[in-house]
Design an enzyme around this catalytic site. Sequence first.
Site, PDB file in Angstrom:
ATOM      1  CG  HIS A 162     -32.775  12.949 -47.092  1.00 25.65           C
ATOM      2  ND1 HIS A 162     -32.420  14.278 -47.158  1.00 25.65           N
ATOM      3  CD2 HIS A 162     -31.615  12.244 -47.229  1.00 25.65           C
ATOM      4  CE1 HIS A 162     -31.110  14.376 -47.313  1.00 25.65           C
ATOM      5  NE2 HIS A 162     -30.596  13.170 -47.365  1.00 25.65           N
ATOM      6  CE  LYS A 199     -28.020  14.330 -54.721  1.00 31.97           C
ATOM      7  NZ  LYS A 199     -26.830  14.975 -54.488  1.00 31.97           N
TER       8      LYS A 199
END
Length: 284
Positions: free
Chosen positions: A37, A151
């Site tokens: 993140h 991802k």
Amino acid sequence: MQYFKRIIDLHKYLSEARANGLTIGFAPTMGALHAGHMSLIHDSKQQNDRTICSIFVNPTQFNDPADLEKYPRTVAEDLDLLYDHACDVVFLPGVAEIYPQEGFHTPELDFEGLTDVMEGAFRPGHFAGVAQVVYRLLNIIRPDRLYMGQKDYQQWTIIHSMLDQLQLPIELVMCTTVREPDGLAMSSRNRRLTPEFREQAPILFESLSACLEAILEGSKDYRHLEKIAKEAILTAGLEPEYFQIADGYTLQVAHPAGLSKRLVICVAAWAGEVRLIDNLYLDL
Ligand code: PAF
């Protein structure tokens, strides 16, 4: 760093920023933040004047209520991490803020098969929930750029299609997957792995890498490569759901004689009680 729970307060901040001609980058998350993140925050900070991160565990994208319940919630640590990475704003809405009783308009979208395969096949309704919440968040924030990770390659492709269908003037940026030193893709779910499964989990990246290498070396039997990879994952003690060599744009099963300009190799597998996904792509 400022944080807002209410849309009205966030709007005040945003109108001031816009009045000053500032650009806004936005990274939507469900919390349990990690280095993956932070790469979204990092990229956004490089390309925009202000960076907003939302933390909202979206109930509508969980097809399995047990998964929603077990989803890690670590807001205090998340805020520390965002502060350390100099994120400008955190948006922390409650469910009623995102899904008001009076409802909100969600446009009709046609994802042309993108939502039916892989994650879509194994998690019915998941992408409808993702599209709904991302649309809602974009409507609230109206960023210049949106940051999402590789991802979740299928999710990225679906959101890309949504922006395209709605002709929203938002640039979608794909941030590369951040990995642990042994190759395991960073994920909020990793913290739920038992030590035994944590040790075996890098098999996903290893089998993706081996498959990619075989394709680069000219191997044409994609179905056989998928079979070998699934066997390797099973041998490591994980339970594969799918291992798919797909077209990187349509996400449909790829064939060596096909016209794909990009291949994406996607995997989902259970490591005990934890479902992990990963992928690698290759431009041809
Ligand atoms: O990738 C995620 O964490 C979620 O699917 C997203 C994009 C924040 C929507 O809830």
